[in-house]
Design a protein around this motif. Sequence first.
Motif, mmCIF file in Angstrom:
data_model
loop_
_atom_site.group_PDB
_atom_site.id
_atom_site.type_symbol
_atom_site.label_atom_id
_atom_site.label_comp_id
_atom_site.label_asym_id
_atom_site.label_seq_id
_atom_site.Cartn_x
_atom_site.Cartn_y
_atom_site.Cartn_z
ATOM 1 N N ARG A 181 0.816 -1.214 0.000
ATOM 2 C CA ARG A 181 0.000 0.000 0.000
ATOM 3 C C ARG A 181 0.848 1.262 0.000
ATOM 4 N NH1 ARG A 181 -4.901 -1.422 4.302
ATOM 5 N NH2 ARG A 181 -5.765 -3.206 3.121
ATOM 6 N N GLY A 182 2.144 1.104 -0.076
ATOM 7 C CA GLY A 182 3.031 2.252 -0.090
ATOM 8 C C GLY A 182 3.334 2.823 1.277
ATOM 9 N N ARG A 183 3.054 2.063 2.325
ATOM 10 C CA ARG A 183 3.294 2.545 3.688
ATOM 11 C C ARG A 183 4.685 2.145 4.164
ATOM 12 N NH1 ARG A 183 -2.052 -0.113 6.268
ATOM 13 N NH2 ARG A 183 -0.893 -1.892 5.423
ATOM 14 N N PRO A 184 5.497 3.112 4.610
ATOM 15 C CA PRO A 184 6.836 2.786 5.109
ATOM 16 C C PRO A 184 6.787 2.342 6.564
ATOM 17 C CG PRO A 184 6.518 5.150 5.139
ATOM 18 C CD PRO A 184 5.265 4.567 4.550
ATOM 19 N N ARG A 185 7.659 1.399 6.901
ATOM 20 C CA ARG A 185 7.789 0.928 8.278
ATOM 21 C C ARG A 185 9.266 0.736 8.578
ATOM 22 N NH1 ARG A 185 3.548 -3.947 9.213
ATOM 23 N NH2 ARG A 185 4.309 -3.612 11.335
ATOM 24 N N GLN A 186 9.620 0.935 9.848
ATOM 25 C CA GLN A 186 11.002 0.746 10.255
ATOM 26 C C GLN A 186 11.395 -0.719 10.119
ATOM 27 O OE1 GLN A 186 13.152 3.143 11.073
ATOM 28 N NE2 GLN A 186 11.626 4.773 10.918
ATOM 29 N N LEU A 187 12.637 -0.946 9.739
ATOM 30 C CA LEU A 187 13.102 -2.307 9.510
ATOM 31 C C LEU A 187 13.081 -3.141 10.792
ATOM 32 C CD1 LEU A 187 14.066 -3.712 6.939
ATOM 33 C CD2 LEU A 187 16.405 -3.283 7.657
ATOM 34 N N GLY A 188 13.553 -2.584 11.883
ATOM 35 C CA GLY A 188 13.556 -3.317 13.143
ATOM 36 C C GLY A 188 14.655 -4.363 13.202
ATOM 37 N N ARG A 189 14.743 -5.034 14.325
ATOM 38 C CA ARG A 189 15.799 -6.026 14.518
ATOM 39 C C ARG A 189 15.489 -7.341 13.812
ATOM 40 N NH1 ARG A 189 17.722 -5.436 20.867
ATOM 41 N NH2 ARG A 189 18.440 -3.243 20.718
ATOM 42 N N SER A 190 14.227 -7.716 13.765
ATOM 43 C CA SER A 190 13.836 -8.946 13.084
ATOM 44 C C SER A 190 13.566 -8.642 11.611
ATOM 45 C CB SER A 190 12.589 -9.548 13.727
ATOM 46 O OG SER A 190 12.135 -10.648 12.973
ATOM 47 N N LEU A 191 14.232 -9.372 10.735
ATOM 48 C CA LEU A 191 14.063 -9.147 9.311
ATOM 49 C C LEU A 191 12.919 -9.956 8.717
ATOM 50 C CD1 LEU A 191 17.795 -9.191 8.149
ATOM 51 C CD2 LEU A 191 16.347 -7.210 8.610
ATOM 52 N N THR A 192 12.337 -10.853 9.486
ATOM 53 C CA THR A 192 11.327 -11.757 8.939
ATOM 54 C C THR A 192 10.124 -10.995 8.409
ATOM 55 O OG1 THR A 192 12.017 -13.525 10.441
ATOM 56 C CG2 THR A 192 9.843 -13.728 9.420
ATOM 57 N N LEU A 193 9.587 -10.082 9.200
ATOM 58 C CA LEU A 193 8.415 -9.320 8.777
ATOM 59 C C LEU A 193 8.738 -8.466 7.560
ATOM 60 C CD1 LEU A 193 5.483 -8.420 9.309
ATOM 61 C CD2 LEU A 193 6.407 -6.605 10.779
ATOM 62 N N ALA A 194 9.860 -7.779 7.596
ATOM 63 C CA ALA A 194 10.254 -6.931 6.468
ATOM 64 C C ALA A 194 10.444 -7.752 5.202
ATOM 65 C CB ALA A 194 11.534 -6.175 6.809
ATOM 66 N N ASN A 195 11.079 -8.904 5.335
ATOM 67 C CA ASN A 195 11.369 -9.743 4.180
ATOM 68 C C ASN A 195 10.091 -10.299 3.550
ATOM 69 O OD1 ASN A 195 13.744 -10.304 2.797
ATOM 70 N ND2 ASN A 195 13.866 -12.388 3.578
#
Length: 207
Positions: A181-195
């Motif tokens: 949806r074009g919404r930015p989010r911080q990468l954070g320590r866990s890469l699973t959600l971002a990936n």
Amino acid sequence: MAGAARPRGDRVDLQLIADMIQPGSRVLDVGCGDGALLDYLVHLKGVDGRGIELSPEGVNACVSVGLPVIQGDANTDLFDYPDKAFDYVVLSQTMQAVNAPLVTLTQLLRIGRRVIVSMPNFGYLRLRWGFFVSGRMPSSRVLPHSWYDSPNIHLCTIRDFVILCQERGAIIERGLFIDHRGRPRQLGRSLTLANLCGEQAIFLLRS
């Protein structure tokens, strides 16, 4: 062009990149395309901006509106720049298209005090599912090409790029991922959600 409130075009990553750059900085935009980001930075953030673009069409579009852009190839021409010549070097949606990503990343970190990289994420869940269901190379808004005409020769995931930075010794000062949806989010320590959820990512790096 000069009065635009945000970088022209529909690429969400360009505004997020612009937000990472301090006004008045020296900026090199590598693979600057039609100059959408560079135009915004020069006119609305007062940067001392330069650009490199491979395509003659992109160079002509930039020069026609007064942007200081030269024709050049990120694979070969970055070696000509002196160390720390710029406060920021930007490589947006281009890392996956260079011949040797590690070499390019090394040169970017040498030339710039900070490096901003945006890239598509091949680990995105919808791409994984599309490959699993269809058995064909997937595509998306960020990766729209077919396998036979794609300029992308080194596709990677967010996790892959983070590991590359660690191996190179690059420090990730900030990381964002952008969902469908074009919404930015911080990468954070866990890469699973971002990936899984990130269509693309943006990294602010330094040596």
